[in-house]
Design a protein around this motif. Sequence first.
Motif, PDB file in Angstrom:
ATOM      1  N   VAL A 121       0.854  -0.998  -0.150  1.00  0.00           N
ATOM      2  CA  VAL A 121       0.107  -0.206  -0.001  1.00  0.00           C
ATOM      3  C   VAL A 121       0.735   1.035  -0.044  1.00  0.00           C
ATOM      4  CG1 VAL A 121      -1.711   1.321   1.461  1.00  0.00           C
ATOM      5  CG2 VAL A 121      -1.903  -1.096   1.177  1.00  0.00           C
ATOM      6  N   THR A 122       0.493   2.440  -0.821  1.00  0.00           N
ATOM      7  CA  THR A 122       1.471   3.329  -0.974  1.00  0.00           C
ATOM      8  C   THR A 122       0.613   4.667  -1.089  1.00  0.00           C
ATOM      9  OG1 THR A 122       3.263   4.396  -1.681  1.00  0.00           O
ATOM     10  CG2 THR A 122       2.228   3.324  -3.482  1.00  0.00           C
ATOM     11  N   HIS A 123       0.994   5.876  -1.078  1.00  0.00           N
ATOM     12  CA  HIS A 123       0.282   7.062  -1.340  1.00  0.00           C
ATOM     13  C   HIS A 123      -0.059   7.052  -2.974  1.00  0.00           C
ATOM     14  CE1 HIS A 123      -0.969  11.125  -1.591  1.00  0.00           C
ATOM     15  NE2 HIS A 123      -1.446  11.060  -0.516  1.00  0.00           N
ATOM     16  N   PRO A 124      -1.158   7.499  -3.435  1.00  0.00           N
ATOM     17  CA  PRO A 124      -1.287   7.622  -5.102  1.00  0.00           C
ATOM     18  C   PRO A 124      -0.625   8.390  -5.634  1.00  0.00           C
ATOM     19  CG  PRO A 124      -3.293   8.315  -3.829  1.00  0.00           C
ATOM     20  CD  PRO A 124      -2.403   7.751  -2.718  1.00  0.00           C
ATOM     21  N   ASP A 125       0.008   9.411  -4.940  1.00  0.00           N
ATOM     22  CA  ASP A 125       1.098  10.674  -5.552  1.00  0.00           C
ATOM     23  C   ASP A 125       2.523  10.123  -5.356  1.00  0.00           C
ATOM     24  OD1 ASP A 125      -0.999  12.096  -5.750  1.00  0.00           O
ATOM     25  OD2 ASP A 125      -0.772  13.324  -4.214  1.00  0.00           O
ATOM     26  N   ASN A 126       2.912   8.770  -4.869  1.00  0.00           N
ATOM     27  CA  ASN A 126       4.130   8.411  -4.698  1.00  0.00           C
ATOM     28  C   ASN A 126       4.428   7.513  -5.959  1.00  0.00           C
ATOM     29  OD1 ASN A 126       6.789   7.451  -3.870  1.00  0.00           O
ATOM     30  ND2 ASN A 126       5.932   6.423  -1.743  1.00  0.00           N
ATOM     31  N   PHE A 127       4.692   8.631  -7.064  1.00  0.00           N
ATOM     32  CA  PHE A 127       4.683   7.735  -8.452  1.00  0.00           C
ATOM     33  C   PHE A 127       5.877   7.273  -8.662  1.00  0.00           C
ATOM     34  CE2 PHE A 127       2.621  12.157  -8.889  1.00  0.00           C
ATOM     35  CZ  PHE A 127       1.404  11.631  -9.108  1.00  0.00           C
ATOM     36  N   LYS A 128       7.255   7.395  -8.012  1.00  0.00           N
ATOM     37  CA  LYS A 128       8.419   6.824  -8.124  1.00  0.00           C
ATOM     38  C   LYS A 128       7.953   5.338  -7.559  1.00  0.00           C
ATOM     39  CE  LYS A 128      11.843  10.245  -7.844  1.00  0.00           C
ATOM     40  NZ  LYS A 128      12.920  10.831  -7.304  1.00  0.00           N
ATOM     41  N   ILE A 129       7.646   5.018  -6.456  1.00  0.00           N
ATOM     42  CA  ILE A 129       7.390   3.777  -5.785  1.00  0.00           C
ATOM     43  C   ILE A 129       6.360   3.143  -6.474  1.00  0.00           C
ATOM     44  CG2 ILE A 129       5.729   4.130  -3.931  1.00  0.00           C
ATOM     45  CD1 ILE A 129       9.031   2.411  -3.399  1.00  0.00           C
ATOM     46  N   LEU A 132       8.150   1.827  -9.544  1.00  0.00           N
ATOM     47  CA  LEU A 132       8.835   0.610  -9.117  1.00  0.00           C
ATOM     48  C   LEU A 132       8.263  -0.700  -8.940  1.00  0.00           C
ATOM     49  CD1 LEU A 132      11.626  -0.537  -8.046  1.00  0.00           C
ATOM     50  CD2 LEU A 132      10.786   0.059  -6.081  1.00  0.00           C
ATOM     51  N   TYR A 133       7.239  -0.732  -8.414  1.00  0.00           N
ATOM     52  CA  TYR A 133       6.487  -1.931  -7.987  1.00  0.00           C
ATOM     53  C   TYR A 133       6.055  -2.372  -9.293  1.00  0.00           C
ATOM     54  CZ  TYR A 133       7.229  -2.066  -3.105  1.00  0.00           C
ATOM     55  OH  TYR A 133       7.861  -1.899  -1.783  1.00  0.00           O
ATOM     56  N   GLU A 134       5.514  -1.532 -10.106  1.00  0.00           N
ATOM     57  CA  GLU A 134       4.968  -1.728 -11.684  1.00  0.00           C
ATOM     58  C   GLU A 134       5.783  -2.515 -12.330  1.00  0.00           C
ATOM     59  OE1 GLU A 134       0.929   0.785 -12.277  1.00  0.00           O
ATOM     60  OE2 GLU A 134       2.979   1.630 -13.112  1.00  0.00           O
TER      61      GLU A 134
END
Length: 161
Positions: A121-129, A132-134
């Motif tokens: 789970v991460t913040h929807p604005d955490n585009f880098k992470i 990364l996961y994608e």
Amino acid sequence: MEKEDKPTLEQKEVFKTSFKKATEKDVESFLELEKAVANNKLYSSFKEEDEILEEFKNAEVYLMYKGDRVIGSTAFQMKSPDHAYLAGLVVHPDFQGQGLAREAALFRLEKLQGIKRIDVVTHPDNFKIIGLYESLGFKIEKQIENYYGDGEPRVMLVKEG
């Protein structure tokens, strides 16, 4: 290290990154790391020692080192024999942008080989992470409002295999 004492390229190459399972003796180091990334809407940090001890009890928490300095942490929880939750991934601001989040994510995924469902789970604005996961095969499953009770939404990413 002060911010202006960031490692040079040559120094970065000398450091070997390693992971060590956190114990009660590591609470102070973990809390210092969490304070370095606190007050950021993209990450809901731990603020109290008792919260950290609870996390150490409920999850496998690893500290990431370069040389003898704690530069990050990563954790996961087994929800069932076939389901793991990636609980946290933090890289100290002085060491961000060096591929260490990817290294930590791969470290966790290696430990979880054969698990049928892994979510994070991460913040929807955490585009880098999210990116990364994608890149590691995760897909966004859903958005959850106020997931941590901090008024901020989160997205759940899932890898099934």
